[in-house]
Design a protein around this motif. Structure first.
Motif, mmCIF file in Angstrom:
data_model
loop_
_atom_site.group_PDB
_atom_site.id
_atom_site.type_symbol
_atom_site.label_atom_id
_atom_site.label_comp_id
_atom_site.label_asym_id
_atom_site.label_seq_id
_atom_site.Cartn_x
_atom_site.Cartn_y
_atom_site.Cartn_z
ATOM 1 N N TYR A 76 -23.925 -44.304 -6.512
ATOM 2 C CA TYR A 76 -23.125 -43.138 -6.911
ATOM 3 C C TYR A 76 -23.129 -43.062 -8.435
ATOM 4 O O TYR A 76 -22.700 -43.996 -9.124
ATOM 5 N N ALA A 77 -23.649 -41.950 -8.960
ATOM 6 C CA ALA A 77 -23.739 -41.824 -10.425
ATOM 7 C C ALA A 77 -23.545 -40.394 -10.888
ATOM 8 O O ALA A 77 -24.026 -40.014 -11.950
ATOM 9 N N LYS A 78 -22.835 -39.589 -10.109
ATOM 10 C CA LYS A 78 -22.632 -38.190 -10.468
ATOM 11 C C LYS A 78 -21.709 -38.067 -11.675
ATOM 12 O O LYS A 78 -20.836 -38.904 -11.883
ATOM 13 N N PRO A 79 -21.884 -37.017 -12.483
ATOM 14 C CA PRO A 79 -20.982 -36.819 -13.630
ATOM 15 C C PRO A 79 -19.540 -36.677 -13.160
ATOM 16 O O PRO A 79 -19.249 -35.930 -12.234
ATOM 17 N N ASN A 80 -18.633 -37.415 -13.802
ATOM 18 C CA ASN A 80 -17.226 -37.349 -13.401
ATOM 19 C C ASN A 80 -16.289 -37.206 -14.591
ATOM 20 O O ASN A 80 -15.098 -37.434 -14.463
ATOM 21 N N LYS A 81 -16.868 -36.839 -15.762
ATOM 22 C CA LYS A 81 -16.054 -36.553 -16.956
ATOM 23 C C LYS A 81 -15.040 -37.661 -17.232
ATOM 24 O O LYS A 81 -13.847 -37.422 -17.392
#
Length: 384
Positions: A220-225
């Motif tokens: 899991y490496a999605k952008p999450n600010k």
């Protein structure tokens, strides 16, 4: 005693003779059971105005204890917040194939391979961005060995800066991560490390994992600010938290334990009932070996040699304005529960009177006599 202490105290001998736990398990369980026991020492406070007394028992400082584990997480999160630089961060999770989990449970030294694989993958990914001027990011890795259902599921939570320091001491931002590269490379590096450690006996399992997981391991490496203002929340949530909170234990009748959790896939509430020894077995398997580091720092967050001090000077740090020192018992309780422990009901602040050593058991009758003596001293005009 809280409900978890009662469960382990009631079935302590069964745990020893049936489950045959590791030495580190025995040490942590012993600490947890005696946590808050006044006969193992503590501190006595007295009010100089009204003469009220308060005895505060010593804590066990074990991460397995739900009370002390939360305090440990808070202290470490606060300490790490001062290491975080002022830039965008991303929260990553590295998971492994279910077939590999028994290897890590049987041989816990293999957990070092998880950290080594994550470190290798991230550093290689940042080097690929600019081969002429390699970039070194800052990242913190935290090992979790359990899922919400308390089963054995080792995985790595990683807090990674979206950028890094180049060899020429320039900061370069990096916001695009190649997901397929992360999945494939993490699988390749981890399986290679396991093969190197375990030898040819692992060769068959390695081939089987490759054939069944052709798209690599899930990362899991999605952008999450995850910017510095919210980074403490991320750290506190995933950093060294206890296996289970006492609020999740719904019922205990000496034979069975009922607890609940929200399933990760769809957040559905699941209520599970287990025989007490099965429940204990699920918990103690997550106790790490003594001195094993569950939190590790890499890149610009790692400890550096004196020759690397120029890199440290080049980093502009955002010193978070944290008004409370979580290292202190008083402010820790105040920030967590909203009340001041030494505050007397009359409004005055209690004074520290006496400390009882935690390694020396104090008989309760002797403690009562000392408390009465201190009470008379507090009420005397000369003491005030």
């Amino acid at each position: 005693m809280n409900i978890l202490q009662n469960i382990f105290a009631d079935h302590y001998e069964e745990m020893l003779y049936i489950l045959h736990p590791r030495q580190s398990v025995i040490e942590n369980v012993d600490k947890m059971i005696s946590c808050g026991d006044p006969s193992y020492g503590g501190a006595l406070f007295g009010c100089p105005v009204c003469g009220n007394l308060k005895y505060v028992a010593s804590r066990c400082h074990s991460r397995f204890c739900p009370t002390c584990g939360n305090s440990y997480s808070m202290i470490r999160a606060t300490t790490m917040s001062f290491k975080i630089i002022a830039c965008q961060h991303r929260h990553l999770v590295f998971t492994i194939a279910e077939e590999l989990r028994p290897f890590f449970l049987k041989n816990r030294s293999l957990l070092n391979c998880l950290f080594a694989a994550v470190r290798s993958v991230i550093l290689r990914m940042f080097q690929k961005f600019s081969k002429s001027d390699p970039v070194t990011p800052g990242f913190i890795c935290v090992l979790h060995t359990f899922g919400r259902d308390l089963k054995w599921n080792p995985h790595i939570h990683c807090l990674l800066s979206e950028g890094g320091i180049s060899e020429h001491l320039f900061w370069r931002s990096v916001s695009h991560f190649h997901y397929k590269y992360l999945r494939d490379s993490f699988q390749t590096v981890l399986l290679s490390l396991l093969h190197k450690t375990l030898g040819n006996s692992f060769k068959k399992t390695k081939a089987s994992v490759y054939s069944q997981h052709k798209n690599g391991f899930y990362v899991y490496a999605k952008p999450n600010k995850c910017n510095p203002s919210s980074v403490i929340k991320y750290i506190g949530r995933y950093l060294g938290r206890p296996v289970i909170a006492t609020s999740r234990i719904d019922d205990y009748d000496d034979d069975f334990v009922t607890f609940h959790y929200n399933r990760h896939e769809d957040n559905l509430l699941v209520i599970e009932t287990l025989p007490v020894l099965d429940f204990i077995s699920r918990l103690i398997q997550h106790i790490p070996e003594k001195h094993f580091k569950m939190i590790r720092y890499y890149g610009i967050y790692a400890r550096h040699r004196p020759s690397d001090s120029k890199i440290r000077r080049a980093i502009s740090r955002d010193k978070h304005k944290i008004l409370l020192s979580f290292h202190k018992w008083r402010t820790s309780i105040l920030s967590s529960f909203g009340y001041d422990p030494p505050k007397c009901s009359c409004g005055a602040t209690m004074l520290f009177l006496e400390l009882y050593h935690k390694h020396k058991r104090v008989p309760l009758d002797e403690l009562y006599k000392k408390v009465m003596a201190r009470s008379r001293a507090c009420r005397s005009p000369s003491h005030i």
